[in-house]
Motif scaffolding. Sequence first.
Motif, PDB file in Angstrom:
ATOM      1  N   GLY A  38       0.787  -1.231   0.000  1.00 48.34           N
ATOM      2  CA  GLY A  38       0.000   0.000   0.000  1.00 48.34           C
ATOM      3  C   GLY A  38       0.820   1.282   0.000  1.00 48.34           C
ATOM      4  N   GLU A  92      -5.626   1.723  12.774  1.00 51.28           N
ATOM      5  CA  GLU A  92      -5.378   2.379  11.485  1.00 51.28           C
ATOM      6  C   GLU A  92      -4.367   3.497  11.617  1.00 51.28           C
ATOM      7  N   PRO A 108      -3.491  10.625   9.791  1.00 48.99           N
ATOM      8  CA  PRO A 108      -4.465  10.012   8.888  1.00 48.99           C
ATOM      9  C   PRO A 108      -5.471  11.056   8.387  1.00 48.99           C
ATOM     10  N   ARG A 140      -2.821   5.686   6.575  1.00 48.83           N
ATOM     11  CA  ARG A 140      -3.804   4.892   7.319  1.00 48.83           C
ATOM     12  C   ARG A 140      -3.394   3.441   7.167  1.00 48.83           C
ATOM     13  N   ASP A 141      -3.200   2.799   8.298  1.00 44.07           N
ATOM     14  CA  ASP A 141      -2.708   1.423   8.244  1.00 44.07           C
ATOM     15  C   ASP A 141      -3.878   0.474   7.964  1.00 44.07           C
ATOM     16  N   GLU A 142      -4.379   0.555   6.724  1.00 44.88           N
ATOM     17  CA  GLU A 142      -5.527  -0.244   6.296  1.00 44.88           C
ATOM     18  C   GLU A 142      -5.226  -1.734   6.499  1.00 44.88           C
ATOM     19  N   VAL A 143      -6.233  -2.505   6.950  1.00 47.17           N
ATOM     20  CA  VAL A 143      -6.028  -3.945   7.118  1.00 47.17           C
ATOM     21  C   VAL A 143      -5.674  -4.585   5.776  1.00 47.17           C
ATOM     22  N   ARG A 144      -6.456  -4.184   4.748  1.00 44.98           N
ATOM     23  CA  ARG A 144      -6.236  -4.795   3.442  1.00 44.98           C
ATOM     24  C   ARG A 144      -6.008  -3.734   2.386  1.00 44.98           C
ATOM     25  N   PRO A 145      -4.769  -3.207   2.317  1.00 45.92           N
ATOM     26  CA  PRO A 145      -4.507  -2.277   1.216  1.00 45.92           C
ATOM     27  C   PRO A 145      -4.649  -3.062  -0.076  1.00 45.92           C
ATOM     28  N   ARG A 151      -6.751   2.027  -2.785  1.00 49.15           N
ATOM     29  CA  ARG A 151      -6.792   1.865  -1.336  1.00 49.15           C
ATOM     30  C   ARG A 151      -5.370   1.601  -0.866  1.00 49.15           C
ATOM     31  N   ARG A 153      -1.982   2.641   1.745  1.00 48.47           N
ATOM     32  CA  ARG A 153      -1.793   3.016   3.153  1.00 48.47           C
ATOM     33  C   ARG A 153      -1.286   4.455   3.185  1.00 48.47           C
ATOM     34  N   ARG A 312      -6.126   8.550  -5.138  1.00 46.82           N
ATOM     35  CA  ARG A 312      -7.151   7.578  -5.558  1.00 46.82           C
ATOM     36  C   ARG A 312      -7.757   7.966  -6.897  1.00 46.82           C
TER      37      ARG A 312
END
Length: 429
Positions: A38, A92, A108, A140-145, A151, A153, A312
């Motif tokens: 990410g 996150e 974030p 943002r330390d997204e779980v699933r980049p 999407r 990080r 994005r």
Amino acid sequence: MRLSVFFMPTLKETPAEAQIASHRLMLRAGMVRQSAAGIYSWLPLGWKVLRKIQQIVREEQDAAGAQEVLMPTIQSADIWRESGRYDAYGKEMLRITDRHDREMLYGPTNEELITQLFRDNVKSYRELPKILYHIQWKFRDEVRPRFGVMRGREFLMKDSYSFDVDYEGAKRSYEVMFNAYLKTFKRMGLTAIPMQADPGAIGGNLSHEFHILAETGESGVFYDIAYDELAAKGEIDLDALSRLYAVTDEKHDPNAPNVPPPERLKVARGIEVGHIFYFGTKYSKAMNAVVAGPDGNPLVVEMGSYGIGVSRLVGAIVEAFHDDRGIKWPESVAPFKVGLINLKVGDSACDTVCEDIYRRLSAAGVEILYDDRDERAGVKFADMDLIGLPWQLVAGPKGLAAGVVELKSRHTGEKQELSVESALARLCG
Ligand code: P5A
């Protein structure tokens, strides 16, 4: 720019990790490279597009009366404790400790920082209203980049913050930003549908998400086609708009009072490229952002925040504009306007004409990428279609003998044989 020297590492094979078109195409066109999950480097072609998008966003913010600042990426945990969000934000948030054991974080979002900036520097209601914005990297330390830059990080966001003396003023600021968003996305060739949204972690009670329509969009969207009719008019009245039905699929309720009849209900897919919030005094109260009111009494300011996913948007635009051969950039964000293909490098007629076109278009301020590589024609056509410049100008020995070059529109695929002079006139116009 000459392609022979341009840093544009294109890929022939489709990278296995890329699940969606924009991610595949951005990697294949040499726009970005992932450095960690990410987290991306932007290579020249991608960076050019990112800068054009930033510039459109900036111009529309400025035109709406917002003022640009630049706040840091690293913030102190203290202000997040004041607002009460430090613990609530959870995993996150990327938390950092400096050498003095002070708790810091990679921002974030910036509600806390801007509220601190405001309370330390604005003293009177006379200085309001104000809208401040910046374009800055977030983490943002997204779980699933996933899906590449869509999407990430680390990602680039435009975030604005409004300050007003009362609800009426705050609503006006919200409307100003709302309309600026519609203009911003329109300039990028996109149709953005505003949807009533959940304020979520930002808080507040008035919020809209802006979704652009793309077949591969992450969320399903349902909306009244009256939107399309309204949007075509330009300036939108928020009250008229808020009566219309527009929701993402998890909120779709076929029995809601304002659901239009089936023939007027559009079902599509969308990508969230913007999100705006009115949250009143949530942060100003917690962090004591007060100004002296007209009667001399302290007045807690009314706030809103307004985000655009700038990085994005690069992926979202590719999702909206591509075919099986590659990207089809809208002219307003294209990395170059024209791609010039020399079909026979080394042939003196081809070289002379191409050099002349390259020099004259550059001098006229037209952004041009000249494929001067000693490569097969097929490779050149494929690369040009992949990177998606709006106009392709092709010069080969046969055409030149007949006094013509070929001008192709990447969008329509339409080809035309023209003299060099009329091709130049077209591209400069
Ligand atoms: C509004 C501005 C906010 O953070 N605070 C300041 C508010 N809103 S938001 O919805 O959480 O984010 C705003 C936009 O940022 C983009 N975005 C992302 N882009 C890429 N990768 C991510 N992980 C990511 N998270 C959010 C979205 O476009 C979103 O609308």
